[in-house]
Motif scaffolding. Structure first.
Motif, PDB file in Angstrom:
ATOM      1  N   UNK A  84      -2.521   9.326  18.835  1.00  0.00           N
ATOM      2  CA  UNK A  84      -2.553   8.447  17.521  1.00  0.00           C
ATOM      3  C   UNK A  84      -1.189   8.877  16.697  1.00  0.00           C
ATOM      4  N   UNK A  85      -1.182   7.412  15.704  1.00  0.00           N
ATOM      5  CA  UNK A  85      -0.191   8.133  14.648  1.00  0.00           C
ATOM      6  C   UNK A  85      -0.945   7.961  13.463  1.00  0.00           C
ATOM      7  N   UNK A  86      -0.344   8.575  12.393  1.00  0.00           N
ATOM      8  CA  UNK A  86      -0.906   8.458  10.945  1.00  0.00           C
ATOM      9  C   UNK A  86      -0.237   7.812   9.881  1.00  0.00           C
ATOM     10  N   UNK A  87      -0.789   7.364   9.004  1.00  0.00           N
ATOM     11  CA  UNK A  87      -0.176   7.069   7.677  1.00  0.00           C
ATOM     12  C   UNK A  87      -0.866   8.101   6.898  1.00  0.00           C
ATOM     13  N   UNK A  88       0.269   8.649   5.861  1.00  0.00           N
ATOM     14  CA  UNK A  88      -0.097   9.539   4.871  1.00  0.00           C
ATOM     15  C   UNK A  88       0.286   9.106   3.755  1.00  0.00           C
ATOM     16  N   UNK A  89      -0.271   9.173   2.493  1.00  0.00           N
ATOM     17  CA  UNK A  89      -0.061   9.036   1.102  1.00  0.00           C
ATOM     18  C   UNK A  89       0.106   7.475   1.272  1.00  0.00           C
ATOM     19  N   UNK A 126      16.798  11.435   2.365  1.00  0.00           N
ATOM     20  CA  UNK A 126      15.591  11.208   2.445  1.00  0.00           C
ATOM     21  C   UNK A 126      15.212  11.687   3.546  1.00  0.00           C
ATOM     22  N   UNK A 127      13.885  12.751   3.492  1.00  0.00           N
ATOM     23  CA  UNK A 127      13.411  13.189   4.835  1.00  0.00           C
ATOM     24  C   UNK A 127      12.127  12.635   5.099  1.00  0.00           C
ATOM     25  N   UNK A 128      11.704  12.642   6.256  1.00  0.00           N
ATOM     26  CA  UNK A 128      10.343  11.745   6.507  1.00  0.00           C
ATOM     27  C   UNK A 128       9.252  12.088   6.080  1.00  0.00           C
ATOM     28  N   UNK A 129       9.057  13.356   5.300  1.00  0.00           N
ATOM     29  CA  UNK A 129       7.854  13.644   4.534  1.00  0.00           C
ATOM     30  C   UNK A 129       7.933  13.233   3.051  1.00  0.00           C
ATOM     31  N   UNK A 130       8.444  12.001   2.877  1.00  0.00           N
ATOM     32  CA  UNK A 130       8.731  11.492   1.408  1.00  0.00           C
ATOM     33  C   UNK A 130       7.738  10.048   1.352  1.00  0.00           C
ATOM     34  N   UNK A 131       7.302  10.090   0.097  1.00  0.00           N
ATOM     35  CA  UNK A 131       6.292   8.838  -0.276  1.00  0.00           C
ATOM     36  C   UNK A 131       5.387   8.538   0.956  1.00  0.00           C
ATOM     37  N   UNK A 162       0.741  -1.224  -0.077  1.00  0.00           N
ATOM     38  CA  UNK A 162      -0.098  -0.129   0.078  1.00  0.00           C
ATOM     39  C   UNK A 162       0.862   1.270  -0.067  1.00  0.00           C
ATOM     40  N   UNK A 163       2.405   0.935  -0.548  1.00  0.00           N
ATOM     41  CA  UNK A 163       3.041   2.156  -0.235  1.00  0.00           C
ATOM     42  C   UNK A 163       3.371   2.612  -1.687  1.00  0.00           C
ATOM     43  N   UNK A 164       3.710   4.240  -1.828  1.00  0.00           N
ATOM     44  CA  UNK A 164       3.930   4.739  -2.854  1.00  0.00           C
ATOM     45  C   UNK A 164       5.506   4.498  -3.295  1.00  0.00           C
ATOM     46  N   UNK A 165       5.786   4.480  -4.543  1.00  0.00           N
ATOM     47  CA  UNK A 165       7.151   4.159  -4.938  1.00  0.00           C
ATOM     48  C   UNK A 165       8.136   5.657  -4.663  1.00  0.00           C
ATOM     49  N   UNK A 166       9.165   5.246  -4.019  1.00  0.00           N
ATOM     50  CA  UNK A 166       9.891   6.615  -3.871  1.00  0.00           C
ATOM     51  C   UNK A 166      11.090   6.781  -4.982  1.00  0.00           C
ATOM     52  N   UNK A 167      10.878   7.776  -5.671  1.00  0.00           N
ATOM     53  CA  UNK A 167      11.675   7.838  -6.957  1.00  0.00           C
ATOM     54  C   UNK A 167      11.802   9.331  -7.413  1.00  0.00           C
ATOM     55  N   UNK A 168      13.107   9.843  -7.747  1.00  0.00           N
ATOM     56  CA  UNK A 168      13.176  10.968  -8.063  1.00  0.00           C
ATOM     57  C   UNK A 168      12.215  11.557  -9.143  1.00  0.00           C
ATOM     58  N   UNK A 169      11.782  10.741 -10.092  1.00  0.00           N
ATOM     59  CA  UNK A 169      10.964  11.103 -11.046  1.00  0.00           C
ATOM     60  C   UNK A 169       9.284  11.240 -10.673  1.00  0.00           C
ATOM     61  N   UNK A 170       9.244  11.175  -9.220  1.00  0.00           N
ATOM     62  CA  UNK A 170       7.930  11.186  -8.845  1.00  0.00           C
ATOM     63  C   UNK A 170       7.830  12.069  -7.746  1.00  0.00           C
ATOM     64  N   UNK A 171       6.465  12.878  -7.513  1.00  0.00           N
ATOM     65  CA  UNK A 171       6.147  13.802  -6.687  1.00  0.00           C
ATOM     66  C   UNK A 171       6.358  13.092  -5.106  1.00  0.00           C
ATOM     67  N   UNK A 200      -5.193   6.328   8.549  1.00  0.00           N
ATOM     68  CA  UNK A 200      -4.319   6.549   7.333  1.00  0.00           C
ATOM     69  C   UNK A 200      -5.391   7.151   6.591  1.00  0.00           C
ATOM     70  N   UNK A 201      -4.686   7.820   5.304  1.00  0.00           N
ATOM     71  CA  UNK A 201      -5.382   8.469   4.199  1.00  0.00           C
ATOM     72  C   UNK A 201      -4.547   8.167   2.967  1.00  0.00           C
ATOM     73  N   UNK A 202      -5.126   8.321   1.982  1.00  0.00           N
ATOM     74  CA  UNK A 202      -4.424   7.959   0.573  1.00  0.00           C
ATOM     75  C   UNK A 202      -4.301   9.368   0.023  1.00  0.00           C
ATOM     76  N   UNK A 203      -4.255  10.276   0.692  1.00  0.00           N
ATOM     77  CA  UNK A 203      -3.973  11.794  -0.057  1.00  0.00           C
ATOM     78  C   UNK A 203      -2.501  12.030   0.420  1.00  0.00           C
ATOM     79  N   UNK A 204      -1.886  13.098   0.150  1.00  0.00           N
ATOM     80  CA  UNK A 204      -0.561  13.263   0.299  1.00  0.00           C
ATOM     81  C   UNK A 204      -0.295  13.767   1.927  1.00  0.00           C
ATOM     82  N   UNK A 205      -1.631  14.340   2.650  1.00  0.00           N
ATOM     83  CA  UNK A 205      -1.174  14.769   3.846  1.00  0.00           C
ATOM     84  C   UNK A 205      -2.579  14.364   4.636  1.00  0.00           C
ATOM     85  N   UNK A 206      -2.577  14.167   5.957  1.00  0.00           N
ATOM     86  CA  UNK A 206      -3.910  14.062   6.690  1.00  0.00           C
ATOM     87  C   UNK A 206      -4.370  15.627   6.944  1.00  0.00           C
TER      88      UNK A 206
END
Length: 567
Positions: free
Chosen positions: A238-243, A75-80, A35-44, A213-219
């Motif tokens: 709580x903790x959150x899953x973002x993206x 890599x910083x924590x707000x990635x993918x 359920x994770x986004x691909x971390x890649x320099x060509x992606x946002x 959790x959300x499937x948007x970039x941020x909660x």
């Protein structure tokens, strides 16, 4: 001639049968959902408002100067796909800031592991997708949650509430299309992503839900509800899953969910890996453990003053040091945001086949003369070394999970004569056989971890940090116990696909043995998780289940991550 035929058969078995998952392993692989986004320099994948962009750089490639493929990450924590924890919005005590409290100290390295996991409760809010004004998020209301509860059941502790809008499925794309994902919304070109209202997060917090959790970039709804929404949930611990992504592959209830990432010191958020296990016996078992908070963290803390980076055997052969780089002061928290620069094999990490195996077409004459001689010896004993281009994003999550078998080899510590150092005591096939005779045979798909006690004994902050790697590598002290290539061969025949150790590496302090072990492991289609610790905290006779989650970095030859057990 007979010897050549036998060697050919060994090579054939190694390169085919041992690398092929069993039917049961393939069935289990189908249960796991990434359920994770691909971390890649060509992606946002990086938050675009001044945060350092994700980078991966090849540092050394297999060839004359290196036996391994080595990368460097920024890599910083707000990635993918990422995790937020309470200090994201709650200041630590003593700052005299609004909302300060003890939860402001629950950084990513202190997060209780049970909070990473639970039963996925998927709330479909796709009707909100693209319904906002440009730059404004449509809000997920308490009414949406209550309607879900009316149709299904009450929410509570042990549930992970996942709001499914389909946003990341639709808009997380390579550039230039990827502009829409975050930047285009911030620039008010497109509708904001759907996100919960503050009242919704408060409602879930009061019900005891510890992970949302959300499937948007941020909660955080844009343009101006980000912090109020974060605080409304984080004040409850709580903790959150973002993206997250691919939430449509999950049923409404019944799946096991997990999101976790590297154990960075003082992280108010962190890059992570999100996945699920579809409903069934395994999911039910793990959900029960999650609700009972029966979870143990086996990962070391990442910090610049701890011995988490390979120091090298010779001067100048060290890997990129683990660095925390501050930027962008947050006055509301009295702290700086920060990124990290590191070798991917930092701390608790995954070793992929492509780390030690070259791609097809590689000429062995490209190795240094010393390594060429090692390879001749290796192939005379174990058959042809394989080839691989299998990097982190290609490793099935199911391969890094399974019933855990801990083989205690602490009895080997102190067995190497001082005049032979630097050297490691060897973990040989007979140690595995003795374990099986006492505790039962190993089964395909199980995760085998060797307990040496080395990290627990030596993992100390500077200036007392040399006992972990520097002293053993120099011969000042005995090396940590090392697995022999024959042991890897035995485990491969048993159907083991993931091997771990609570030491810096499986191969020990001897470079030749390390090469043999990595070649044998990778040529068998196996992976390893190194630098574990805290194995002694696992209660006896509890049938523990091991989970490791590396960051889903495209084309990386290794990755830091989080290892936990549920029991």
């Amino acid at each position: 001639m007979h010897k050549l035929i036998a060697l050919f058969l060994v090579s054939f078995i190694v390169l085919t049968s041992s690398a092929t998952p069993s039917h049961a392993q393939r069935r289990r692989a189908n249960e796991f959902v990434d359920l994770s986004l691909l971390v890649d320099t060509n992606y946002p994948c990086t938050w675009p408002t001044g945060f350092p962009m994700f980078q991966i750089r090849p540092f050394k490639a297999i060839g004359p100067a290196s036996i391994y493929n080595i990368d460097v990450l920024q890599i910083d924590g707000n990635t993918g796909t990422q995790i937020d924890v309470p200090p994201h919005s709650i200041p630590r005590p003593g700052t005299n800031l609004q909302w300060e409290g003890e939860l402001g100290l629950e950084y990513t390295h202190k997060t209780e592991p049970f909070k990473f996991v639970g039963e996925a409760c998927v709330i479909d809010i796709t009707e909100l997708l693209d319904t906002g004004e440009p730059g404004i998020s449509p809000l997920i209301l308490v009414a949406h949650v209550k309607k879900w509860e009316q149709d299904n059941r009450e929410l509570g502790p042990g549930d992970v509430v996942l709001f499914k809008s389909g946003y990341s499925d639709l808009y997380y794309k390579p550039y230039p299309e990827g502009y829409h994902f975050i930047a285009g919304c911030l620039d008010k070109k497109f509708s904001g992503w759907p996100d919960p209202a503050p009242e919704t997060m408060d409602y879930l917090g009061k019900k005891g839900v510890w992970h949302v959790g959300v499937d948007s970039p941020s909660i955080g709804p844009i343009p101006d509800l980000g912090e109020p929404v974060h605080y409304a949930g984080l004040k409850h611990g709580q903790i959150f899953t973002e993206s997250a992504t691919n939430l449509g592959s999950l049923p409404t209830t019944g799946a096991f969910y997990c999101c976790m990432g590297p154990r960075h010191t003082d992280g108010p958020y962190g890059e992570g890996r999100s996945f699920a296990i579809q409903p069934g016996k395994l999911a039910t078992r793990l959900i029960e453990s999650a609700r009972a908070k029966r979870a143990i963290d086996l990962s070391v803390v990442l910090s610049s003053d701890l011995p988490v980076t390979w120091p090298g055997r010779e001067t100048g052969s060290h890997r990129h040091p683990y660095l925390k780089v501050d930027f962008l002061y947050a006055a509301n928290l009295d702290l700086y945001h920060h990124t990290h620069m590191m070798d991917p094999m930092v701390g608790t990490h995954l070793v992929t086949p492509s780390y030690s195996l070259p791609k097809k077409g590689f000429k062995n004459s490209s190795y240094s003369p010393e390594v060429q001689s090692w390879l001749r010896d290796y192939e005379s004993l174990y058959g042809r070394r394989g080839f691989s281009d299998t990097t982190v994003e290609q490793i099935p999550l199911s391969q890094m999970a399974g019933n855990l078998r801990v083989i205690d080899v602490t009895g080997l510590v102190g067995s190497v004569p001082a005049d032979t150092l630097p050297a490691s005591p060897m973990i040989r096939p007979e140690h595995v056989s003795a374990f099986e005779a006492k505790h039962g045979g190993l089964a395909p798909g199980e995760v085998v971890v060797f307990k040496t006690g080395h990290i627990d004994r030596t993992f100390k902050a500077a200036p007392d940090d040399t006992g972990c790697m520097v002293d053993p590598l120099s011969g000042a002290t005995e090396g940590w116990p090392a697995v022999s290539p024959g042991t890897i061969e035995l485990l491969s025949r048993r159907g083991i696909r993931c091997v771990g150790i609570d030491a810096p590496t499986l191969g020990g302090v001897d470079a030749r043995n390390e090469a043999f072990v990595n070649w044998r492991l990778a040529s068998s289609g196996m992976v390893s998780v190194e630098f574990l610790h805290n194995l002694g905290a696992i209660p006896a006779d509890t049938n523990p289940y091991f989970l490791f989650a590396p960051v889903r970095i495209n084309h990386a030859h290794g990755s830091p991550g989080r290892a936990i057990v549920l029991y």
